[in-house]
Write a protein that holds these residues in place. Structure first.
Motif, PDB file in Angstrom:
ATOM      1  N   GLN A  45      -7.529   7.474  -5.343  1.00  0.00           N
ATOM      2  CA  GLN A  45      -6.105   7.672  -5.625  1.00  0.00           C
ATOM      3  C   GLN A  45      -5.334   6.795  -4.635  1.00  0.00           C
ATOM      4  O   GLN A  45      -5.215   7.124  -3.453  1.00  0.00           O
ATOM      5  CB  GLN A  45      -5.724   9.140  -5.471  1.00  0.00           C
ATOM      6  CG  GLN A  45      -4.296   9.471  -5.861  1.00  0.00           C
ATOM      7  CD  GLN A  45      -3.982  10.935  -5.613  1.00  0.00           C
ATOM      8  OE1 GLN A  45      -4.280  11.473  -4.551  1.00  0.00           O
ATOM      9  NE2 GLN A  45      -3.357  11.585  -6.588  1.00  0.00           N
ATOM     10  N   ILE A  46      -4.829   5.647  -5.112  1.00  0.00           N
ATOM     11  CA  ILE A  46      -4.184   4.682  -4.219  1.00  0.00           C
ATOM     12  C   ILE A  46      -2.767   5.147  -3.897  1.00  0.00           C
ATOM     13  O   ILE A  46      -1.964   5.438  -4.786  1.00  0.00           O
ATOM     14  CB  ILE A  46      -4.175   3.288  -4.848  1.00  0.00           C
ATOM     15  CG1 ILE A  46      -5.627   2.827  -5.068  1.00  0.00           C
ATOM     16  CG2 ILE A  46      -3.420   2.294  -3.957  1.00  0.00           C
ATOM     17  CD1 ILE A  46      -5.751   1.517  -5.792  1.00  0.00           C
ATOM     18  N   LYS A  47      -2.480   5.211  -2.606  1.00  0.00           N
ATOM     19  CA  LYS A  47      -1.176   5.640  -2.120  1.00  0.00           C
ATOM     20  C   LYS A  47      -0.460   4.459  -1.441  1.00  0.00           C
ATOM     21  O   LYS A  47      -1.102   3.604  -0.829  1.00  0.00           O
ATOM     22  CB  LYS A  47      -1.338   6.777  -1.102  1.00  0.00           C
ATOM     23  CG  LYS A  47      -1.983   8.039  -1.664  1.00  0.00           C
ATOM     24  CD  LYS A  47      -0.957   8.909  -2.345  1.00  0.00           C
ATOM     25  CE  LYS A  47      -1.509  10.295  -2.623  1.00  0.00           C
ATOM     26  NZ  LYS A  47      -0.482  11.179  -3.210  1.00  0.00           N
ATOM     27  N   VAL A  48       0.850   4.440  -1.553  1.00  0.00           N
ATOM     28  CA  VAL A  48       1.648   3.404  -0.875  1.00  0.00           C
ATOM     29  C   VAL A  48       2.635   4.096   0.053  1.00  0.00           C
ATOM     30  O   VAL A  48       3.027   5.248  -0.172  1.00  0.00           O
ATOM     31  CB  VAL A  48       2.400   2.518  -1.890  1.00  0.00           C
ATOM     32  CG1 VAL A  48       1.411   1.792  -2.801  1.00  0.00           C
ATOM     33  CG2 VAL A  48       3.378   3.331  -2.717  1.00  0.00           C
ATOM     34  N   PRO A  49       3.072   3.400   1.124  1.00  0.00           N
ATOM     35  CA  PRO A  49       4.044   4.025   2.037  1.00  0.00           C
ATOM     36  C   PRO A  49       5.382   4.242   1.341  1.00  0.00           C
ATOM     37  O   PRO A  49       5.876   3.354   0.629  1.00  0.00           O
ATOM     38  CB  PRO A  49       4.163   3.021   3.182  1.00  0.00           C
ATOM     39  CG  PRO A  49       3.664   1.732   2.629  1.00  0.00           C
ATOM     40  CD  PRO A  49       2.643   2.076   1.592  1.00  0.00           C
TER      41      PRO A  49
ATOM     42  N   TRP B 244      -4.777  -1.560   1.026  1.00  0.00           N
ATOM     43  CA  TRP B 244      -5.704  -2.495   1.648  1.00  0.00           C
ATOM     44  C   TRP B 244      -7.122  -1.923   1.714  1.00  0.00           C
ATOM     45  O   TRP B 244      -8.091  -2.678   1.640  1.00  0.00           O
ATOM     46  CB  TRP B 244      -5.213  -2.900   3.030  1.00  0.00           C
ATOM     47  CG  TRP B 244      -4.755  -1.746   3.902  1.00  0.00           C
ATOM     48  CD1 TRP B 244      -5.503  -1.013   4.763  1.00  0.00           C
ATOM     49  CD2 TRP B 244      -3.435  -1.199   3.946  1.00  0.00           C
ATOM     50  NE1 TRP B 244      -4.743  -0.049   5.370  1.00  0.00           N
ATOM     51  CE2 TRP B 244      -3.451  -0.132   4.887  1.00  0.00           C
ATOM     52  CE3 TRP B 244      -2.230  -1.509   3.306  1.00  0.00           C
ATOM     53  CZ2 TRP B 244      -2.337   0.631   5.178  1.00  0.00           C
ATOM     54  CZ3 TRP B 244      -1.120  -0.759   3.614  1.00  0.00           C
ATOM     55  CH2 TRP B 244      -1.170   0.290   4.531  1.00  0.00           C
ATOM     56  N   GLU B 245      -7.240  -0.597   1.835  1.00  0.00           N
ATOM     57  CA  GLU B 245      -8.576   0.004   1.795  1.00  0.00           C
ATOM     58  C   GLU B 245      -9.208  -0.183   0.425  1.00  0.00           C
ATOM     59  O   GLU B 245     -10.403  -0.495   0.304  1.00  0.00           O
ATOM     60  CB  GLU B 245      -8.492   1.488   2.131  1.00  0.00           C
ATOM     61  CG  GLU B 245      -8.153   1.793   3.576  1.00  0.00           C
ATOM     62  CD  GLU B 245      -7.995   3.274   3.834  1.00  0.00           C
ATOM     63  OE1 GLU B 245      -8.391   3.735   4.925  1.00  0.00           O
ATOM     64  OE2 GLU B 245      -7.478   3.995   2.935  1.00  0.00           O
ATOM     65  N   ALA B 246      -8.397   0.012  -0.614  1.00  0.00           N
ATOM     66  CA  ALA B 246      -8.909  -0.144  -1.971  1.00  0.00           C
ATOM     67  C   ALA B 246      -9.227  -1.602  -2.279  1.00  0.00           C
ATOM     68  O   ALA B 246     -10.229  -1.917  -2.927  1.00  0.00           O
ATOM     69  CB  ALA B 246      -7.901   0.402  -2.976  1.00  0.00           C
TER      70      ALA B 246
END
Length: 321
Positions: free
Chosen positions: A291-295, A238-240
């Protein structure tokens, strides 16, 4: 014989400081060991750094222009301007040629003497510092000590902020220690001159110099490219997608990165001037790579929201668009 420093940088001898800096930055980008893995590249980068260190320093450049590759062996008491005038007078008196022996066999004077209206004597000017016979003095003159080199490793933080180190040296009188100041903004391969800390001279000659070659240790977080710093910037989806202001740590303290909406992984966000400082010009920049991270284990609410997004969204990450 070492290559001419002007040739190494690819600049004319009358180049100003801005030309020298531009030439260094251009060549350093292609020769830096982090970029160029060829065997010759590391040596070429060291040679380039040495040439820049000398020619970007007005005092060292003046001595290099006067004395050539022997400029470090010539004692500080020899005035480069006076010597240059002596060479000019000598060249005029010999039909415009160089004094015999300069750049050839023997020392810079090699027994050459010039006496005219200016009453210039190259042997008197040099004082026999190259070990040749002092014209009119008899005997052998003093010989300066040799220059030494050693490497010193520093961290990225130390390169950014500067640091002090204690160096152990084995001299003729036994081991001793000296305090070394590493200035802020040093780059990998940079040479730091410690005057008078090299080999002992003979016959009253000056002690040589010690050159510290700075090596910046690999860092788990930062990557250096010249003076530019690179760091990964982890972002939530969501930040990205929506944009955000994210705080990151840098060697100079905390900084805020404004993430534009629609940022994808590998996009580089530039923080101007937040790289390594530079005493002689512009500092480097800091590049934060998204660097997009997901839970790993989304909660029930998170899973429900992600499923709703998947149903309503028409976005296809595998589409060419």
């Amino acid at each position: 014989m070492a290559r001419d420093f002007y040739e190494v940088l690819g600049v004319p001898r009358d180049a100003d400081q801005s030309e020298i800096q531009r030439a260094y930055r251009k060549r350093a980008r292609t020769l830096h060991p982090d970029v160029n893995k060829e065997l010759r590249a590391e040596e070429a980068f060291k040679e380039l750094s040495e040439a820049y260190d000398v020619l970007s320093d007005p005092d060292q450049r003046k001595r290099y222009d006067a004395f050539g590759e022997d400029f470090r062996r010539v004692g500080a008491e020899v005035d480069p301007d006076a010597y240059s005038r002596a060479r000019a007078h000598a060249g005029a008196g010999a039909g415009g040629g160089r004094p015999r022996g300069w750049g050839g066999g023997g020392g810079p004077s090699d027994g050459f003497r010039y006496s005219g209206s200016g009453d210039v004597d190259l042997e008197d000017l040099l004082g026999g510092i190259f070990g040749g016979r002092g014209g009119g003095r008899g005997g052998w003159g003093p010989v300066s000590g040799s220059d030494h080199e050693t490497e010193m490793e520093v961290t990225v933080e130390e390169a950014y902020n500067g640091t002090e180190r204690t160096l152990s040296i084995n001299g003729p009188d036994g081991p001793r220690t000296i305090d070394v100041n590493i200035p802020a903004g040093v780059v990998d391969g940079q040479r730091i001159r410690l005057r008078g800390q090299g080999g002992q001279g003979s016959g009253g000659g000056e002690t040589g110099d010690l050159y510290l070659i700075v090596r910046i240790a690999p860092h788990p977080r930062y990557r250096l490219d010249g003076r530019d710093l690179h760091v990964l910037l982890p972002l939530a989806p969501w930040e990205a997608a929506l944009g955000a202001s994210v705080d990151i740590d840098t060697p100079g303290g905390s900084a805020t990165v404004n993430v534009p909406a629609g940022t994808s992984s590998h996009r580089r966000l530039r923080l101007k001037g937040r790289g390594l400082p530079n005493r002689r010009g512009k500092p480097g920049d800091l590049y934060a790579e998204a660097q997009i991270k997901v839970p790993r284990s989304p909660s029930a609410d998170e899973r429900e929201l992600l499923e709703q997004l998947g149903k309503v969204s028409t976005f296809n990450p595998r589409s060419a668009r």
